[in-house]
Design an enzyme around this catalytic site. Structure first.
Site, PDB file in Angstrom:
ATOM      1  N   GLU A 158       0.876  -1.220   0.063  1.00 60.23           N
ATOM      2  CA  GLU A 158      -0.119   0.082  -0.007  1.00 60.23           C
ATOM      3  C   GLU A 158       1.022   1.425  -0.191  1.00 60.23           C
ATOM      4  O   GLU A 158       0.748   1.909   0.931  1.00 60.23           O
ATOM      5  CB  GLU A 158      -0.686  -0.188   1.207  1.00 60.23           C
ATOM      6  CG  GLU A 158      -1.851  -1.189   1.122  1.00 60.23           C
ATOM      7  CD  GLU A 158      -3.233  -1.215   2.010  1.00 60.23           C
ATOM      8  OE1 GLU A 158      -3.006  -0.292   3.154  1.00 60.23           O
ATOM      9  OE2 GLU A 158      -4.292  -1.443   1.926  1.00 60.23           O
ATOM     10  N   CYS A 165      10.810  16.107   3.525  1.00 63.65           N
ATOM     11  CA  CYS A 165      12.243  16.354   4.096  1.00 63.65           C
ATOM     12  C   CYS A 165      13.235  16.825   2.963  1.00 63.65           C
ATOM     13  O   CYS A 165      12.512  17.467   1.750  1.00 63.65           O
ATOM     14  CB  CYS A 165      12.657  14.851   4.325  1.00 63.65           C
ATOM     15  SG  CYS A 165      13.249  13.963   2.693  1.00 63.65           S
ATOM     16  N   GLU A 317      -6.632  -7.935  -1.276  1.00 62.00           N
ATOM     17  CA  GLU A 317      -7.038  -8.137   0.430  1.00 62.00           C
ATOM     18  C   GLU A 317      -8.395  -7.896   0.421  1.00 62.00           C
ATOM     19  O   GLU A 317      -9.051  -7.170  -0.437  1.00 62.00           O
ATOM     20  CB  GLU A 317      -6.497  -7.173   1.146  1.00 62.00           C
ATOM     21  CG  GLU A 317      -4.809  -7.546   1.298  1.00 62.00           C
ATOM     22  CD  GLU A 317      -4.360  -6.248   2.136  1.00 62.00           C
ATOM     23  OE1 GLU A 317      -5.016  -5.548   3.050  1.00 62.00           O
ATOM     24  OE2 GLU A 317      -2.904  -6.078   2.215  1.00 62.00           O
ATOM     25  N   TRP A 325     -10.531  -1.265  12.221  1.00 68.76           N
ATOM     26  CA  TRP A 325      -9.906   0.235  12.230  1.00 68.76           C
ATOM     27  C   TRP A 325     -10.786   1.093  11.720  1.00 68.76           C
ATOM     28  O   TRP A 325     -10.644   2.396  11.771  1.00 68.76           O
ATOM     29  CB  TRP A 325      -8.548   0.349  11.240  1.00 68.76           C
ATOM     30  CG  TRP A 325      -9.077  -0.540  10.026  1.00 68.76           C
ATOM     31  CD1 TRP A 325      -8.539  -1.704   9.546  1.00 68.76           C
ATOM     32  CD2 TRP A 325      -9.465   0.023   8.591  1.00 68.76           C
ATOM     33  NE1 TRP A 325      -8.719  -1.949   8.292  1.00 68.76           N
ATOM     34  CE2 TRP A 325      -9.441  -1.035   7.675  1.00 68.76           C
ATOM     35  CE3 TRP A 325     -10.262   1.296   8.272  1.00 68.76           C
ATOM     36  CZ2 TRP A 325     -10.180  -0.860   6.437  1.00 68.76           C
ATOM     37  CZ3 TRP A 325     -10.636   1.346   7.165  1.00 68.76           C
ATOM     38  CH2 TRP A 325     -10.611   0.431   6.122  1.00 68.76           C
TER      39      TRP A 325
END
Ligand code: GLA
Ligand code: ZN
Length: 718
Positions: A158, A165, A317, A325
């Site tokens: 995923e 940064c 999946e 979740w």
């Protein structure tokens, strides 16, 4: 229609059933690992995904790499007929790596570096992280290049997110310099930086759109998203190249996510072999019917299928039972697991895969659904339903390699999506680009016609009807592509908010839609007005508009929506959210506004252009209220359609001269369909009691009438 099959995995011979398996969590429990294999076989599981989060086991300390545990488990599974989708473990990093190479940890949109932990949060451009990935992936590639169990490579997990940064900032500047031919004035022009004195003198002055920095330059915001697509793709390619250099030749995939926002999947998909995605429906929720929710799943399946329409995709999946979740984590009711699983196959997947085979004992996913629960038995409801799906997949294994062939396309474009959301206009509460695309998909589905979801740069040659809702941003050349499509006989539908900006988000001058499209549609748009939810606005569909389609008469027309009929015999249709004021209309007017200052002006038009037809829907309505347009386009394109009962989906796959029609009853009520002939490969299943051990699939002839019980599915071969 004779089409060849495109078998993804010839060694398997059929559909794949399985999922993510984390045996590294149980290495001290060989008894459990043995039981898992026994249960997997019982459930008809023939594939597992291994190694997704195994870095710390593969390489417990720096440089100390050992795959013996993995190979012995892989061998044991393979002896039992279970193949492996082998992952590179870059989805999460071991502690030693972050400790020694902090540049691997991502910085957030304020530029603040994250601490070690979680997953999916690396800096994709960190040279130190890349080097560790290279060492790991080449070792994996070398070791398993020739292992007969390895079906394919699963790149990371995923991929998602942006890093702010300094390394990424520099990379972004380099990427911009390439894009604008190292000419800062080109960038300044494209981004219109004279506004608010935002001109840049050099590429190295440019920051990512930090939360506390520059985020009002639309061109910058859009390029940042494009850059991040490039960066994630660059990382993915780096992993693939590393495996290839190590001699691993198996196909590659990376698991995508539903309606994913961060990256343009149409671009990324050019660099992988097989499309796969993770499907987590929120069934039995409190805002939508199951059938409506499943239709959103179908849209997603169609989106992923259409990224490589010439071959099947993979549902990598999905959850057995439930996820853990969401704000509310509800179990799927009996039979729903089967319906969701078969929907994936119906829409073109050759796999039903789960997260996860066995629940982990600790940490955040210990209560996430799994094939095997903590109780450790094979008689749970979820296990039995999974095993039932295993039997179904065996019964329809011939479907493997067949593909959908759809002649209707809905244009869904990431650049456009980002630009629509970032435009300072309309209402951010109601722009709803995604939902608008879905609502058009739903309308075709209700007519038994499944669209593909296409992008600006996909190959349009197989399509006869294309709808491009809210195509606000026009890529270079897209104006001509649309003109050409219509000129050559295509049926094209655009809506309000079309053709406002170019690829750099600069508005088109001379009237919207730009880039030559006002000629195709025979109009220009002068104003777009945003409505409050309580504003009552409507349009009148002209009675003779219905003559354009063979089926609708004015009477039927109004009965398809909430519209009523006024004394003039004209159907009123409610308008929501947006209405455009059109001018210079040379197109035929199909509907006019009823209210306020736009009253009497064109709201929906169609323009004959070359051999085709260009429809323009200048306001937002329920799609069902303008069904006559869909029927008209399908009629003109010679595509058969038939209204399906509410809550029923139909999908079709083709191959080797055989056609498989999938009918899904997504409701709890029985439905009966007429005019269905062939052999139902899941026959004897009208009650869809997927829990029952006794349910057997078998070929049953269908001669005209097909009855489907609650959540029932038929796969009719002919
Ligand atoms: C994602 C991940 C999996 C797992 C599931 C849980 O899809 O790829 O590792 O965390 O979510 O639903
Ligand atoms: Zn970074």
């Amino acid at each position: 229609m004779i089409m060849d099959k495109k078998i993804l995995f010839p060694q398997v011979g059929g559909l794949l059933h399985g999922g993510d398996y984390n045996p590294e969590q149980w290495l001290d429990r060989p008894d459990i690992l043995e039981k898992d294999i026994e249960y997997m076989k019982e459930a008809g599981i023939n594939v597992v995904s291994l190694g997704i989060f195994s870095w710390a086991v593969h390489e417990p300390t720096e440089g100390n790499i050992n795959f013996d545990w993995l190979e012995s488990i892989m061998d044991r599974l393979y002896e039992n007929g279970i193949y492996t989708v082998l992952a590179t473990p870059t989805g999460a990093r071991p502690a030693w790596l972050d400790e020694k190479y902090p540049s691997a940890m991502r910085c957030d949109e304020m530029g603040v570096r994250a601490h070690h932990g979680l997953r999916h949060n690396h800096c994709m451009q960190s040279p130190e992280f890349r080097e560790k990935v290279r060492i790991m992936d080449s070792a994996l590639g070398k070791r398993f290049a020739n292992h007969p169990a390895v079906l394919m490579w699963h790149i990371s997990n995923e991929l998602g997110g942006y890093c702010y940064c300094d390394t990424c900032r520099k990379k972004f500047q380099e990427w911009l310099a390439d894009r604008y031919d190292h000419d800062i004035e080109k960038l300044n022009k494209a981004w219109w930086t004279t506004f608010w004195s935002h001109k840049f003198n050099s590429f190295d002055q440019i920051d990512p759109p930090y939360k506390n920095g520059e985020n009002c330059v639309m061109g910058l915001n859009l390029d940042w998203k494009r850059y991040n697509t490039w960066s994630a793709t660059d990382f993915m390619k780096f992993e693939i190249d590393t495996l290839r250099q190590a001699g691993a030749a198996q196909p590659t995939t990376t698991n995508y996510m539903e309606m994913f926002y961060d990256y343009d999947y149409a671009y990324m998909s050019k660099f992988i072999d097989v499309i796969s995605w993770d499907n987590y429906p929120e069934m039995h929720n409190n805002w939508q019917s199951d059938a409506e929710h499943l239709l959103e799943r179908s849209f997603n399946h169609a989106l992923f299928r259409s990224l490589k329409p010439e071959q099947p995709f993979m549902m990598m999946e999905s959850a057995p039972g439930l996820v853990n979740w969401r704000p509310y984590n509800k179990y799927r009711r009996p039979g729903m697991h089967r319906l969701i699983s078969l929907q994936a196959i119906a829409t073109g997947s050759d796999t039903v895969q789960y997260f996860q085979i066995r629940k982990s004992r600790g940490c955040s996913e210990q209560y996430h659904g799994a094939v095997i629960d903590h109780i450790g038995t094979n008689d749970t409801r979820v296990f039995k339903e999974v095993a039932g799906v295993g039997r179904d997949l065996a019964a329809i294994s011939d479907v493997a390699g067949t593909i959908a062939k759809n002649e209707v396309g809905i244009l869904f474009d990431w650049d456009n999506r980002w630009a629509v959301d970032d435009a300072w206009c309309l209402s951010n509460e109601t722009k709803n680009y995604d939902k608008t695309c879905m609502s058009i998909y739903n309308e075709f589905m209700s007519l038994g016609v499944e669209p593909n979801i296409i992008s600006s740069d996909s190959d349009w040659s197989g399509y006869k009807v294309i709808c491009a809702p809210m195509l606000y941003l026009l890529h270079d050349g897209i104006g001509e592509k649309i003109s050409e499509f219509v000129r050559a006989g295509g049926q094209f539908m655009a809506t309000y908010f079309t053709g406002y900006v170019n690829e750099s988000t600069l508005t088109w001058l001379g009237g919207f839609p730009g880039d030559g499209l006002s000629e195709v549609f025979g109009l220009r748009s002068e104003e777009i007005d945003t409505l409050y939810p309580e504003d009552e606005v409507s349009i009148s569909v002209k009675k003779d508009a219905s003559n354009f389609c063979s089926v609708s008469k004015a009477g039927e027309l109004v009965s398809t929506g909430k519209a009523s009929q006024n004394s003039l015999g004209i159907g009123h249709v409610a308008v929501h959210d947006y209405q455009e004021m059109l001018r210079d209309v040379s197109a035929d007017v199909l509907a006019v506004y009823d209210n306020d200052y736009m009253a009497g002006k064109a709201a929906i038009t169609r323009n004959k252009y070359g051999a085709g037809m260009a429809y323009y829907v200048g306001c937002r309505t329920d799609q069902a209220d303008i069904e006559f347009i869909y029927r008209a386009m399908l009629d003109a394109a010679g595509i058969d359609y038939e209204k399906l009962p509410v809550g029923v989906e139909k999908h079709t796959r083709f191959g080797d001269g055989v056609q498989y029609d999938f009918y899904m009853n997504c409701t709890e009520e029985d439905v009966c369909l007429d005019g269905v002939y062939g052999v139902d490969l899941l026959g004897g299943d009208s009650d869809a009691n997927a829990m029952s051990d006794a349910r057997v699939s078998g070929d049953v002839g269908v001669a005209g009438q097909l009855r489907l019980g609650r959540y029932g599915v038929a796969v009719v071969k002919h």
